[in-house]
Motif scaffolding. Structure first.
Motif, PDB file in Angstrom:
ATOM      1  N   TYR A  86       0.894  -1.223   0.025  1.00  0.00           N
ATOM      2  CA  TYR A  86       0.144  -0.046  -0.208  1.00  0.00           C
ATOM      3  C   TYR A  86       0.753   1.294  -0.152  1.00  0.00           C
ATOM      4  O   TYR A  86       0.292   2.380  -0.254  1.00  0.00           O
ATOM      5  CB  TYR A  86      -1.067  -0.066   1.210  1.00  0.00           C
ATOM      6  N   SER A  87       2.031   1.125   0.291  1.00  0.00           N
ATOM      7  CA  SER A  87       2.894   2.329   0.298  1.00  0.00           C
ATOM      8  C   SER A  87       2.896   3.054  -0.784  1.00  0.00           C
ATOM      9  O   SER A  87       2.850   4.556  -0.987  1.00  0.00           O
ATOM     10  CB  SER A  87       4.365   2.243   1.134  1.00  0.00           C
ATOM     11  N   PRO A  88       2.949   2.602  -2.252  1.00  0.00           N
ATOM     12  CA  PRO A  88       2.717   3.234  -3.541  1.00  0.00           C
ATOM     13  C   PRO A  88       1.605   4.170  -3.428  1.00  0.00           C
ATOM     14  O   PRO A  88       1.501   5.308  -3.990  1.00  0.00           O
ATOM     15  CB  PRO A  88       2.948   2.249  -4.657  1.00  0.00           C
ATOM     16  N   PHE A  89       0.372   3.457  -2.977  1.00  0.00           N
ATOM     17  CA  PHE A  89      -1.037   4.188  -3.354  1.00  0.00           C
ATOM     18  C   PHE A  89      -0.874   5.278  -2.326  1.00  0.00           C
ATOM     19  O   PHE A  89      -1.523   6.386  -2.471  1.00  0.00           O
ATOM     20  CB  PHE A  89      -1.942   3.031  -2.706  1.00  0.00           C
ATOM     21  N   TRP A 109      -7.815  -5.146   0.965  1.00  0.00           N
ATOM     22  CA  TRP A 109      -7.142  -6.397   0.953  1.00  0.00           C
ATOM     23  C   TRP A 109      -7.151  -6.793  -0.649  1.00  0.00           C
ATOM     24  O   TRP A 109      -6.167  -7.290  -1.028  1.00  0.00           O
ATOM     25  CB  TRP A 109      -7.797  -7.494   1.773  1.00  0.00           C
ATOM     26  N   HIS A 110      -8.290  -6.244  -1.306  1.00  0.00           N
ATOM     27  CA  HIS A 110      -8.086  -6.608  -2.643  1.00  0.00           C
ATOM     28  C   HIS A 110      -7.416  -5.849  -3.577  1.00  0.00           C
ATOM     29  O   HIS A 110      -7.123  -6.241  -4.804  1.00  0.00           O
ATOM     30  CB  HIS A 110      -9.647  -6.693  -3.063  1.00  0.00           C
ATOM     31  N   GLY A 111      -7.005  -4.684  -2.934  1.00  0.00           N
ATOM     32  CA  GLY A 111      -6.027  -3.884  -3.935  1.00  0.00           C
ATOM     33  C   GLY A 111      -5.872  -2.409  -3.401  1.00  0.00           C
ATOM     34  O   GLY A 111      -6.879  -2.005  -2.561  1.00  0.00           O
ATOM     35  N   SER A 112      -4.731  -1.758  -3.723  1.00  0.00           N
ATOM     36  CA  SER A 112      -4.564  -0.558  -3.295  1.00  0.00           C
ATOM     37  C   SER A 112      -5.023   0.504  -4.155  1.00  0.00           C
ATOM     38  O   SER A 112      -4.316   0.879  -4.977  1.00  0.00           O
ATOM     39  CB  SER A 112      -3.105  -0.208  -2.955  1.00  0.00           C
TER      40      SER A 112
END
Lengths: 544, 76
Positions: free
Chosen positions: A130-133, A376-379
């Motif tokens: 998640y850090s890129p998001f 959980w499914h994506g950032s």
């Protein structure tokens, strides 16, 4: 590509699909033969070696994450267990009135250890995934505020299946803390539980108490398990290769190519994507269950015919069951069991009654569950929206329950009436399809755009052979998908009624059984969506 | 046991708690009822019901609930 090059670290990408020829014709048979010829007491180690070999082939040096994760939970488990033992020994020597206070001190220590363990494991997942998001959104916010500061958006290599094995690791450590299981002092048993090859890519997210002992106390391959396992894999292939992969071109055209399809085509695209996702994921689960069954392992089922659900809440008890159960046990109940929440429930029940009183605490917990489920499914914001969409639907369902029951009573409608249930199933299906439209769209804005066009320009006037030809599909694709769906629907209805087809078939004579098995294989070979140089489309859930 | 049945009837009336053995599996108690029940039991019996105890087996009958309460009271 040379076959040998696929067997190098990180090069066996084809193995990410349990329907690839590399897996079905090379890896799995080699495992079966190797397992059979390995002496009984070494079979468990063979499975562990095969599992790590599998992970090494698909992830290369990133296998280090799995190794570190295993060592970490092993150590934390023993640490928590030692505190428990010390507590028991000390409390047994104290008079009863002093025990409560003494116990609180030990529990505090255990809580600190479990918090550290969870923060480390979930923290690593958060940073990698998640850090890129997070930094992208911070940069966006900074530029909106007119600040010229810009954070570097990090990019990390993530091992496939990290979301799955991290949740498994956390469930192990929390279960040790809760006293559900004892900490495993055998690192190899724990490593096998964490890495068992069929489940490492897409789950199911198993609990230690469900599979660890089974995997460790392995038994020789039996004829029934072998045939049942192969049948289950073939059934999964039918779902994945004949249906899911065949729908790919059409779904991609609707969602990925910039176009101005009218609403009806978008609706068909959304339905096709929902079918594709279900067939892809549940088909992959069939391959996981089938592979495990060959080795005599019973894995927990991850799907229970979700499209027969009457409510969204029920749908999520039947779809990706192991993820829902994980959120229930490690987020929902802990949140509702928190002291403040219990107080809130008690006081709210007195004011708002038996239904709406506990609904407040329940909804706060549900919000946490669905926020995490979306993430959980994506950032991406579209995934958070997807989670919130289902949260709101479940919340509305809960709020409307008493008035709907009152209306039904007044109008003498029996909720068990077939037509009523059918309408409930259809309504749930429509709501699920809308959710999947946002889930599949390339971002939240694209999802909104597709949804708006779907409802404001609902027409099928351009859905013809010309349109299909432009996408390089034809009506025969839809006919094959339709017929295969009918087969699966029939099997599902029988299963829903408690009839196990495989058990019934096993009682028939051997000729009929083999004819049916070959017929299924031939059907997949003839109607599967592949050609020369075929490589199945990567399983959709492997990216989560 | 009588007090427990009173609490159960207060939360979800019209169930034969004395004889029913599938309160959860038979969907007589919803997850909302369980949330209320846990709060009430903790207050009434001065116990703490941890999340790990929230399993169907502990809530399927009044007898099972009572056993869980007694077990938790016995704990230090």
């Amino acid at each position: 590509m040379q076959l040998s090059s696929l067997l190098l670290a990180g090069q066996g990408k084809s193995l990410t699909s349990l329907f690839s020829l590399l897996y079905l014709l090379l890896f799995l048979p080699a495992c079966i033969i190797g397992y059979t010829v390995t002496p009984k007491k070494w079979k468990r180690y063979f499975l562990l070696l095969a599992s790590y070999g599998f992970f090494w082939l698909i992830s290369g040096e990133l296998v280090i994450y799995l190794i570190l994760s295993t060592f970490s939970v092993h150590y934390f488990g023993i640490w928590i267990d030692r505190i428990s033992q010390k507590m028991k020994a000390q409390l047994s020597e104290l008079p009863k009135e002093q025990r409560k206070e003494a116990k609180a001190g030990f529990v505090k220590k255990q809580r600190a250890v479990i918090t550290l363990a969870v923060v480390l494991h979930i923290g690593l997942l958060l940073v990698l995934k998640y850090s890129p998001f997070f930094t992208t959104n911070v940069n966006l916010l900074l530029s909106k505020l007119g600040l010229s500061v810009k954070l570097t958006v990090p990019s990390y290599l993530m091992p496939i299946g990290i979301s799955f094995f991290t949740l498994q690791a956390v469930s192990y450590i929390v279960d040790v803390y809760r006293g559900v299981i004892k900490a495993d002092d055998n690192i190899f048993r724990l490593a096998l539980f964490m890495s068992f090859f069929p489940q490492i890519i897409e789950g199911p997210i198993c609990r230690y108490s469900e599979t660890a002992e089974q995997l460790w106390n392995v038994k020789p391959i039996e004829y029934k398990n072998l045939t049942f396992g192969i049948q289950r894999i073939l059934y999964g292939m039918l779902k994945k290769i004949v249906i899911a992969d065949r729908l790919t071109l059409f779904v991609n055209a609707v969602f990925d190519v910039k176009n101005d399809y009218e609403g009806g085509v978008i609706a068909i695209g959304a339905v096709c994507y929902t079918v594709q996702l279900y067939m892809d994921f549940s088909g992959s689960m069939d391959a996981v269950m089938g592979t495990a069954q060959i080795f005599g392992i019973t894995m927990p089922e991850n799907f229970q015919r979700p499209f027969f659900s009457k409510t969204i809440s029920e749908f999520w008890k039947r779809w990706h069951i192991s993820l829902g159960a994980w959120f229930r046990d490690y987020i929902f109940y802990p949140v509702t069991s928190a002291k403040k929440m219990k107080k809130l429930t008690s006081s709210a029940r007195k004011k708002l009654g038996n239904h709406y009183g506990p609904l407040i605490a329940g909804s706060i917990a549900l919000f946490c569950v669905w926020f995490c489920n979306g993430l959980w499914h994506g950032s991406a914001w579209s995934f958070i929206f997807f989670g919130m969409y289902h949260f709101v639907l479940i919340l509305i369902g809960n709020m409307l329950e008493p008035p709907v029951q009152a209306i039904n009573k007044k109008l003498h409608i029996d909720p068990k009436w077939f037509v009523y249930r059918l309408l409930q199933i259809l309504r749930t299906g429509v709501l699920v399809v809308i959710g999947e439209l946002f889930f599949r769209a390339r971002g939240l804005k694209a999802g909104m755009d597709l949804f708006t066009r779907m409802v404001t320009n609902f027409s099928f006037s351009t859905f013809d052979d010309k349109l299909l030809k432009s996408i390089v599909v034809d009506r025969y694709d839809f006919i094959i998908v339709g017929i295969t769906l009918l087969i699966i629907l029939t099997v599902s209805i029988l299963n829903e009624k408690g009839i196990c087809i495989r058990e019934s078939l096993a009682k028939k004579n051997i000729v009929l059984r083999w004819v049916l098995l070959y017929a299924l294989l031939l059907y997949i070979i003839i109607f599967g969506a592949y050609g020369l140089g075929y490589r199945p489309i990567d399983p959709m859930y492997a990216q989560y | 046991m009588e007090r427990l049945i009173e609490i159960l009837e207060d939360i979800q009336p019209d169930v034969d708690y004395a004889n029913c053995t599938d309160l959860i599996d038979g969907h007589y108690l919803s997850s909302l009822s369980i949330i209320s029940l846990i709060a009430e039991l903790e207050e009434e019996y001065d116990i703490t019901i941890p999340a790990v105890e929230i399993v169907p087996d502990n809530f399927n009958s009044a007898e099972r609930i009572m056993k869980m309460i007694e077990r938790l009271q016995e704990e230090y």
